[in-house]
Design a protein around this motif. Structure first.
Motif, PDB file in Angstrom:
ATOM      1  N   CYS A 164       0.858  -1.197  -0.023  1.00 26.17           N
ATOM      2  CA  CYS A 164       0.081  -0.122  -0.147  1.00 26.17           C
ATOM      3  C   CYS A 164       0.694   1.162  -0.017  1.00 26.17           C
ATOM      4  CB  CYS A 164      -0.715  -0.088   1.065  1.00 26.17           C
ATOM      5  SG  CYS A 164      -1.954   1.607   1.365  1.00 26.17           S
ATOM      6  N   THR A 165       1.901   1.351   0.967  1.00 23.13           N
ATOM      7  CA  THR A 165       2.517   2.581   1.014  1.00 23.13           C
ATOM      8  C   THR A 165       3.491   2.876  -0.087  1.00 23.13           C
ATOM      9  OG1 THR A 165       4.313   1.363   2.367  1.00 23.13           O
ATOM     10  CG2 THR A 165       2.727   2.537   3.419  1.00 23.13           C
ATOM     11  N   ALA A 166       4.007   1.663  -0.808  1.00 23.43           N
ATOM     12  CA  ALA A 166       4.927   1.658  -1.898  1.00 23.43           C
ATOM     13  C   ALA A 166       4.206   2.352  -2.964  1.00 23.43           C
ATOM     14  CB  ALA A 166       5.418   0.295  -2.335  1.00 23.43           C
ATOM     15  N   SER A 167       2.632   2.143  -3.172  1.00 23.92           N
ATOM     16  CA  SER A 167       2.168   2.574  -4.387  1.00 23.92           C
ATOM     17  C   SER A 167       1.627   4.110  -3.893  1.00 23.92           C
ATOM     18  CB  SER A 167       0.647   1.837  -4.536  1.00 23.92           C
ATOM     19  OG  SER A 167       0.019   1.494  -3.550  1.00 23.92           O
ATOM     20  N   GLY A 168       1.854   4.418  -2.900  1.00 26.87           N
ATOM     21  CA  GLY A 168       1.358   5.888  -2.520  1.00 26.87           C
ATOM     22  C   GLY A 168       0.338   6.070  -1.463  1.00 26.87           C
ATOM     23  N   GLY A 169      -0.103   4.990  -1.270  1.00 26.44           N
ATOM     24  CA  GLY A 169      -1.434   4.909   0.090  1.00 26.44           C
ATOM     25  C   GLY A 169      -1.103   5.001   1.353  1.00 26.44           C
ATOM     26  N   ALA A 170      -2.165   5.043   2.186  1.00 26.13           N
ATOM     27  CA  ALA A 170      -1.929   4.889   3.701  1.00 26.13           C
ATOM     28  C   ALA A 170      -2.600   3.939   4.211  1.00 26.13           C
ATOM     29  CB  ALA A 170      -2.544   6.229   4.165  1.00 26.13           C
ATOM     30  N   CYS A 171      -1.950   3.153   5.031  1.00 23.98           N
ATOM     31  CA  CYS A 171      -2.386   1.840   5.583  1.00 23.98           C
ATOM     32  C   CYS A 171      -3.357   2.185   6.821  1.00 23.98           C
ATOM     33  CB  CYS A 171      -1.158   1.322   6.305  1.00 23.98           C
ATOM     34  SG  CYS A 171      -0.113   0.506   4.967  1.00 23.98           S
ATOM     35  N   GLY A 172      -4.323   1.541   6.860  1.00 22.08           N
ATOM     36  CA  GLY A 172      -5.562   1.625   7.820  1.00 22.08           C
ATOM     37  C   GLY A 172      -6.169   0.354   7.915  1.00 22.08           C
ATOM     38  N   PHE A 173      -7.252   0.126   8.592  1.00 14.30           N
ATOM     39  CA  PHE A 173      -8.143  -1.062   8.657  1.00 14.30           C
ATOM     40  C   PHE A 173      -9.794  -0.839   8.412  1.00 14.30           C
ATOM     41  CE2 PHE A 173      -4.470  -1.729  11.408  1.00 14.30           C
ATOM     42  CZ  PHE A 173      -4.299  -3.103  11.039  1.00 14.30           C
ATOM     43  N   ASN A 174     -10.242  -2.149   7.762  1.00  9.65           N
ATOM     44  CA  ASN A 174     -11.707  -1.799   7.607  1.00  9.65           C
ATOM     45  C   ASN A 174     -12.569  -2.277   8.802  1.00  9.65           C
ATOM     46  OD1 ASN A 174     -11.617  -4.703   7.627  1.00  9.65           O
ATOM     47  ND2 ASN A 174     -11.333  -4.749   5.391  1.00  9.65           N
ATOM     48  N   ILE A 175     -13.729  -2.590   8.499  1.00  5.79           N
ATOM     49  CA  ILE A 175     -14.602  -2.869   9.836  1.00  5.79           C
ATOM     50  C   ILE A 175     -14.098  -4.366  10.206  1.00  5.79           C
ATOM     51  CG2 ILE A 175     -16.526  -1.257   8.905  1.00  5.79           C
ATOM     52  CD1 ILE A 175     -18.015  -3.775   7.679  1.00  5.79           C
ATOM     53  N   ASN A 176     -13.567  -5.141   9.261  1.00  2.00           N
ATOM     54  CA  ASN A 176     -13.303  -6.405   9.720  1.00  2.00           C
ATOM     55  C   ASN A 176     -12.000  -6.497  10.404  1.00  2.00           C
ATOM     56  OD1 ASN A 176     -15.785  -7.567   8.840  1.00  2.00           O
ATOM     57  ND2 ASN A 176     -14.966  -7.395   6.548  1.00  2.00           N
ATOM     58  N   ASN A 177     -11.209  -5.415  10.623  1.00  2.38           N
ATOM     59  CA  ASN A 177     -10.114  -5.456  10.906  1.00  2.38           C
ATOM     60  C   ASN A 177      -9.092  -6.143  10.316  1.00  2.38           C
ATOM     61  OD1 ASN A 177      -9.825  -3.779  13.528  1.00  2.38           O
ATOM     62  ND2 ASN A 177     -10.999  -5.622  14.557  1.00  2.38           N
ATOM     63  N   GLN A 178      -9.085  -5.836   8.979  1.00  3.19           N
ATOM     64  CA  GLN A 178      -8.312  -6.326   7.801  1.00  3.19           C
ATOM     65  C   GLN A 178      -7.368  -5.067   7.226  1.00  3.19           C
ATOM     66  OE1 GLN A 178     -10.711  -8.513   5.178  1.00  3.19           O
ATOM     67  NE2 GLN A 178     -10.352 -10.517   6.354  1.00  3.19           N
ATOM     68  N   THR A 179      -6.176  -4.959   7.087  1.00  5.09           N
ATOM     69  CA  THR A 179      -5.328  -4.006   6.413  1.00  5.09           C
ATOM     70  C   THR A 179      -6.184  -3.413   5.297  1.00  5.09           C
ATOM     71  OG1 THR A 179      -3.359  -5.042   7.338  1.00  5.09           O
ATOM     72  CG2 THR A 179      -3.202  -3.302   5.424  1.00  5.09           C
ATOM     73  N   SER A 180      -6.401  -2.105   5.118  1.00  3.11           N
ATOM     74  CA  SER A 180      -7.121  -1.434   4.214  1.00  3.11           C
ATOM     75  C   SER A 180      -6.056  -0.412   3.733  1.00  3.11           C
ATOM     76  CB  SER A 180      -8.243  -0.753   4.663  1.00  3.11           C
ATOM     77  OG  SER A 180      -8.984  -0.085   3.549  1.00  3.11           O
ATOM     78  N   CYS A 181      -6.418   0.014   2.329  1.00  2.00           N
ATOM     79  CA  CYS A 181      -5.344   0.887   1.782  1.00  2.00           C
ATOM     80  C   CYS A 181      -6.037   2.127   1.261  1.00  2.00           C
ATOM     81  CB  CYS A 181      -4.572   0.277   0.493  1.00  2.00           C
ATOM     82  SG  CYS A 181      -3.182   1.547  -0.259  1.00  2.00           S
ATOM     83  N   PHE A 182      -5.809   3.455   2.106  1.00  4.26           N
ATOM     84  CA  PHE A 182      -6.474   4.497   1.588  1.00  4.26           C
ATOM     85  C   PHE A 182      -5.756   5.296   0.570  1.00  4.26           C
ATOM     86  CE2 PHE A 182      -7.836   3.685   6.341  1.00  4.26           C
ATOM     87  CZ  PHE A 182      -9.290   3.664   5.800  1.00  4.26           C
ATOM     88  N   CYS A 183      -6.214   5.853  -0.534  1.00  6.24           N
ATOM     89  CA  CYS A 183      -5.524   6.471  -1.501  1.00  6.24           C
ATOM     90  C   CYS A 183      -5.810   7.955  -1.746  1.00  6.24           C
ATOM     91  CB  CYS A 183      -6.002   5.753  -2.964  1.00  6.24           C
ATOM     92  SG  CYS A 183      -5.722   3.795  -3.026  1.00  6.24           S
ATOM     93  N   PRO A 184      -4.537   8.580  -2.273  1.00 10.27           N
ATOM     94  CA  PRO A 184      -4.758   9.964  -2.494  1.00 10.27           C
ATOM     95  C   PRO A 184      -5.670  10.296  -3.415  1.00 10.27           C
ATOM     96  CG  PRO A 184      -2.980   9.113  -3.315  1.00 10.27           C
ATOM     97  CD  PRO A 184      -3.473   8.078  -2.484  1.00 10.27           C
ATOM     98  N   PHE A 185      -6.013  11.548  -3.787  1.00  9.54           N
ATOM     99  CA  PHE A 185      -6.945  12.047  -4.917  1.00  9.54           C
ATOM    100  C   PHE A 185      -6.246  11.551  -6.201  1.00  9.54           C
ATOM    101  CE2 PHE A 185      -8.019  15.286  -8.066  1.00  9.54           C
ATOM    102  CZ  PHE A 185      -9.465  15.104  -8.208  1.00  9.54           C
ATOM    103  N   GLY A 186      -7.060  11.207  -7.014  1.00  7.13           N
ATOM    104  CA  GLY A 186      -6.596  10.666  -8.294  1.00  7.13           C
ATOM    105  C   GLY A 186      -6.145   9.390  -8.372  1.00  7.13           C
ATOM    106  N   PHE A 187      -6.138   8.468  -7.270  1.00  2.00           N
ATOM    107  CA  PHE A 187      -5.917   6.958  -7.324  1.00  2.00           C
ATOM    108  C   PHE A 187      -6.904   6.491  -6.597  1.00  2.00           C
ATOM    109  CE2 PHE A 187      -2.007   9.373  -7.586  1.00  2.00           C
ATOM    110  CZ  PHE A 187      -0.944   8.496  -8.059  1.00  2.00           C
ATOM    111  N   GLN A 188      -7.160   5.122  -6.874  1.00  2.00           N
ATOM    112  CA  GLN A 188      -8.143   4.425  -6.288  1.00  2.00           C
ATOM    113  C   GLN A 188      -7.710   2.859  -6.393  1.00  2.00           C
ATOM    114  OE1 GLN A 188     -10.928   4.080 -10.207  1.00  2.00           O
ATOM    115  NE2 GLN A 188     -12.021   4.365  -8.336  1.00  2.00           N
ATOM    116  N   ASN A 189      -8.506   1.997  -5.268  1.00  2.00           N
ATOM    117  CA  ASN A 189      -8.251   0.518  -5.377  1.00  2.00           C
ATOM    118  C   ASN A 189      -8.742  -0.030  -6.443  1.00  2.00           C
ATOM    119  OD1 ASN A 189      -8.884   1.293  -2.094  1.00  2.00           O
ATOM    120  ND2 ASN A 189      -6.701   0.606  -2.540  1.00  2.00           N
ATOM    121  N   TRP A 190      -8.378  -1.345  -6.726  1.00  2.00           N
ATOM    122  CA  TRP A 190      -9.038  -2.218  -7.611  1.00  2.00           C
ATOM    123  C   TRP A 190      -9.291  -3.682  -6.933  1.00  2.00           C
ATOM    124  CZ3 TRP A 190     -10.283  -0.327 -12.789  1.00  2.00           C
ATOM    125  CH2 TRP A 190      -9.629   0.673 -13.304  1.00  2.00           C
ATOM    126  N   ILE A 191     -10.257  -4.227  -7.556  1.00  2.00           N
ATOM    127  CA  ILE A 191     -10.633  -5.681  -6.995  1.00  2.00           C
ATOM    128  C   ILE A 191      -9.549  -6.393  -7.128  1.00  2.00           C
ATOM    129  CG2 ILE A 191     -11.944  -7.439  -7.353  1.00  2.00           C
ATOM    130  CD1 ILE A 191     -14.331  -5.692  -8.320  1.00  2.00           C
TER     131      ILE A 191
END
Length: 641
Positions: free
Chosen positions: A220-247
Motif C-alpha cells: 500500500c505505502t509503496a503505491s503511495g497509499g496510507a495503511c489503515g483497517f476496515n470494519i473487519n480489522n483487515q488491512t485497508s489501503c486509503f488512496c490520495p486524490f486521483g488514485f483508487q483501489n481495484w478488485i
C-alpha cells in the motif's frame, strides 16, 4: 452516443468503490499518535489519528498533562501503561496500571487476568506467568508464606510461578500476568530481595509482539497509499486524490488511466464494453493531458524574471495541477524548523533541516544557499517537481521566495538517504546494510520514478544528479527521487540537448557530459548515473570515494564484472531464486546502463523490463573499459526461438 445517466450507471459497475476517502488518507499517512516519548503511526490509532487508521485492539490513549503524559492501552478489560513501542520489531512493552499505582495488594476490581489477545499478540520470549492468590485459607499448607497487605481489601497475597507444584483452592481472588523470568527462579520467596525484584519487574513491564500484515501495508505505502483497517480489522489501503483501489489490487493505489485494457475488460458487462471503454479512455486522456501539459514552462518564466516573489510563483504553480505547493513566509519557515535547530544534511546547494507543520506533520526543509549563482537551482527544483505526481518522486509541499531567502518544504523521509544503507565499509553516517532483496526492490522503484520523469508529456525532466545521496527512503524503505537542483526540462522530441557545462557528481557523470565524442547529452545521461548507482549497491562500495584514495584499486566496473564472471557457470532456472541471482541480474542491468555511448544504453522503460523479466533471457553486456571504449551491439535480451 450513450446518454450521461447511462454512462454513470455503467461506471458504477466498471470501477469498484475506492477506499480513498481523502481525510482518511491524509490522517493515516501523516498524523501519528503523540504522547510523552511515544510517537507511532500504523497499526495504532488514538489521539489525532482516526480510528480507521488502526486496529480496534490497538487504540492508544494519552493520560495526563503535556509534561507528564503517559500512553495507555486497554487489552481484554485491563488497562496498561505503554512503556515503549518498537516499530521495526513490532513489539509493545506494557505494565499493568493497577500494580504500578497501588502495588500488588490493590488489583483493579473486578480482578482481571492479563490474558493476552492471541489473535492480535504473541508474548515475547523470556517471560513466564506468575499468579497472585489473595486471602487463601490457612489450611492450604502447601501455599508458600504470604505477604501481608495492610490497608487493603485483602489481608495477604501469595505468589505462585509455573514451576511451583501447588494446587490452591478457596482463595478470595487470584490474578495471572507475565513477568520477565531473569533471575526470578533463583530467589527464595522469604528473601527481601525477592520482593524488590518483583516490584522492579512489574515496573519494567513485559513485551508483546503484535501481529500485522506487513506485506499488505508495504504494498500500500509503496503505491503511495496510507495503511489503515476496515470494519473487519483487515488491512485497508486509503488512496490520495486521483488514485483508487481495484478488485485485483485491494492493497495498492492505482491511477485509473494506467490500468491496462485487459483489466478493464474484466469489469465490463457484455454489450456495454465498447461504449463505456471509449468514454473512459477519452475522459482519462483529456484529464491526463490537461494535468501534465497545462501552461507554459515555469522554468521559462522564472529564468526570464517574470516571477519575482511568492505570489507570482504560487499563482503559476496552480496551473500545473492541484493541490499546489503552499506558500510560506520566511518567518513561518523559521518557526517550523524551531530556528533551524535540527540539521538533517548538507548538500551542494543548501542545508536540510527537520521541521514540523502546525498540524503536527513532520517535514524536511531545504534552505538554499543565496550565494550560489542566481538561484537557478531553486528555479529548477520548483519548475521540475511541481510537474510531478509519482510515488517514487519526493513531494514538494511548499516553498518560500523572499528576496535572497529561498526555501523548499518537502515530505519528511524517516530513513534518510540510500547511501546510509548500501556500503560495506563502515562510514561515519552508516546505519546498516539492507538485505539484497530489499535493495533489489528499491532499484526497481527508482527505475519506475526515473521512467516517469523521462516519459513526460511533451517535455521530459532530466535529473542529472542521480546518486544514492539523492534517493530518500520513507518508513517502509520506499525510495523517492529528490534534489532536482540540476534538473532540466526538455522537449520530448529532442534527441539531445545543449549544455554549457557538465552537471552531476563525480563518479556518476556520463561520458558525454564531459566529452562530446561519445554522443549528445540526453535522458540517457540519467540512465548512466542510475547504472553506476546500481553497481555500487551490488558491490557495496563507492565508484569514486573522495575520502579514500582509489588510485591503487581496480577500475570499478571491471571489478564488478569479475563478480559476474564468477557466476557465469551457475545453473539458472530463469527466476530470481537466491541472492546470487539477484546480484547477477543487477550487475547485468547496471553494466548495460553504463555503456560509454548513450545509444547503447537502454531506456528506463527497457531497464524495467530487464529487471522484471527472466534472468535467463538477459544478454551479458560487453566488458567495460576505463578508456577507449569499444562500441557494443544494442542487444539487451535474448530473442526467443
Amino acid at each position: 452516443m450513450p446518454s450521461l445517466p447511462f454512462l454513470l450507471f455503467s461506471l458504477l459497475f466498471l470501477f469498484p468503490v475506492s477506499h480513498s476517502i481523502p481525510e482518511y488518507f491524509e490522517n493515516c499517512r501523516y498524523i501519528k499518535f503523540e504522547c510523552g516519548e511515544i510517537s507511532i503511526g500504523y497499526p495504532f490509532s488514538g489521539g489525532l489519528r482516526e480510528s480507521e487508521c488502526g486496529h480496534t485492539g490497538l487504540e492508544l490513549q494519552c493520560d495526563g498533562d503535556t509534561d507528564t503524559a503517559t500512553a495507555t492501552i486497554e487489552i481484554h478489560g485491563v488497562k496498561y501503561k505503554v512503556m515503549d513501542i518498537q516499530q521495526k520489531r513490532q513489539t509493545l512493552r506494557i505494565a499493568r496500571e493497577d500494580f504500578l499505582k497501588d502495588s500488588l495488594c490493590r488489583p483493579q476490581t473486578p480482578i482481571q487476568d492479563s490474558i493476552i489477545d492471541l489473535e492480535l499478540f504473541d508474548l515475547a520470549p523470556g517471560y513466564s506467568n506468575v499468579t497472585l492468590f489473595y486471602d487463601c485459607p490457612s489450611s492450604s499448607s502447601s501455599v508458600p508464606s504470604s505477604l501481608a497487605c495492610n490497608g487493603s481489601d485483602y489481608h495477604n497475597v501469595s505468589i505462585i510461578t509455573v514451576i511451583d507444584d501447588f494446587r490452591v483452592e478457596g482463595c478470595s481472588a487470584n490474578v495471572t500476568f507475565p513477568i520477565s523470568w531473569g533471575r526470578f527462579s533463583f530467589y527464595d520467596r522469604e528473601d527481601p530481595d525477592f520482593l524488590q525484584f518483583l516490584r522492579e519487574a512489574l515496573e519494567t513491564g513485559f513485551e508483546v509482539k503484535w501481529k500485522e500484515d506487513t506485506q499488505a501495508c508495504r504494498s500500500c505505502t509503496a503505491s503511495g497509499g496510507a495503511c489503515g483497517f476496515n470494519i473487519n480489522n483487515q488491512t485497508s489501503c486509503f488512496c490520495p486524490f486521483g488514485f483508487q483501489n481495484w478488485i485485483e489490487s485491494p492493497n495498492q493505489c492505482l491511477r485509473p488511466v494506467a490500468e491496462s485494457k485487459s483489466k478493464l475488460k474484466q469489469n465490463l458487462f457484455i454489450g456495454l464494453a465498447v461504449a463505456v471503454t471509449i468514454a473512459i479512455v477519452l475522459v482519462s486522456a483529456v484529464y491526463f493531458l490537461v494535468l501534465r501539459c497545462k501552461g507554459k514552462s515555469l522554468s521559462d518564466h522564472l529564468c526570464q524574471g517574470k516571477i519575482k516573489d511568492n505570489a507570482g510563483i504560487e499563482s503559476f504553480i496552480k496551473k500545473f495541477g492541484s493541490p499546489a505547493p503552499r506558500r510560506y513566509s520566511y518567518r513561518e519557515i523559521k518557526k517550523m524548523t524551531n530556528k533551524f535547530d535540527n540539521k538533517l544534511g548538507q548538500g551542494g546547494y543548501g542545508t536540510v533541516y527537520k521541521g514540523k507543520l502546525s498540524e503536527g506533520r513532520l517535514v524536511a526543509v531545504k534552505i538554499l544557499d543565496g550565494s550560489k549563482g542566481n538561484g537557478e537551482d531553486f528555479m529548477n527544483e520548483v519548475a521540475s517537481i511541481s510537474r510531478t505526481s509519482h510515488v517514487n518522486i519526493v513531494t514538494l509541499l511548499g516553498f518560500c521566495f523572499e528576496k535572497s531567502k529561498r526555501a523548499l518544504v518537502y515530505e519528511f523521509m524517516s530513513h534518510g538517504s540510500l547511501d546510509r544503507f548500501i556500503y560495506d565499509r563502515d562510514l561515519h553516517h552508516q546505519i546498516c546494510r539492507l538485505e539484497l532483496k530489499t535493495l533489489y526492490d528499491i532499484t526497481l522503484d527508482i527505475a519506475r520514478g526515473l521512467e516517469y520523469l523521462h516519459q513526460g508529456c511533451n517535455k521530459r525532466i532530466l535529473h542529472f544528479d542521480i546518486k544514492p545521496h539523492n534517493i530518500l527512503l520513507d518508513e517502509n524503505f520506499c525510495p523517492k527521487i529528490s534534489d532536482f537542483g540540476l534538473s532540466k526540462l526538455c522537449e520530448r522530441k529532442e534527441s539531445a540537448i545543449s549544455m554549457t557545462c557538465a552537471r552531476g557528481t563525480i563518479g556518476y557523470i556520463a561520458p558525454e557530459m564531459v566529452c562530446r565524442s561519445f554522443g549528445g547529452v540526453s535522458y540517457k545521461s540519467d540512465v548512466y548515473s542510475y547504472g553506476m548507482m546500481v553497481l555500487e549497491i551490488v558491490g557495496g562500495r563507492k565508484n569514486v570515494d573522495v575520502e579514500v584514495s582509489q588510485t591503487s584499486e581496480v577500475y570499478f566496473p571491471s571489478w564488478i564484472y569479475k563478480h559476474l564472471d564468477r557466476s557465469m557457470n551457475r545453473d539458472l532456472s530463469g527466476e530470481i531464486i537466491d541472492e546470487e541471482d539477484i546480484k547477477r541480474k543487477l550487475i547485468i542491468v547496471g553494466l548495460w546502463c553504463i555503456q560509454s555511448y548513450p545509444s547503447d544504453r537502454p531506456s528506463m522503460a527497457e531497464v524495467l523490463e530487464m529487471l522484471q523479466g527472466d534472468l535467463q533471457s538477459l544478454v551479458i553486456p560487453p566488458r567495460p573499459f576505463a578508456s577507449s571504449p569499444v562500441r557494443s551491439p544494442k542487444t539487451y535480451t535474448k530473442t526467443s526461438s
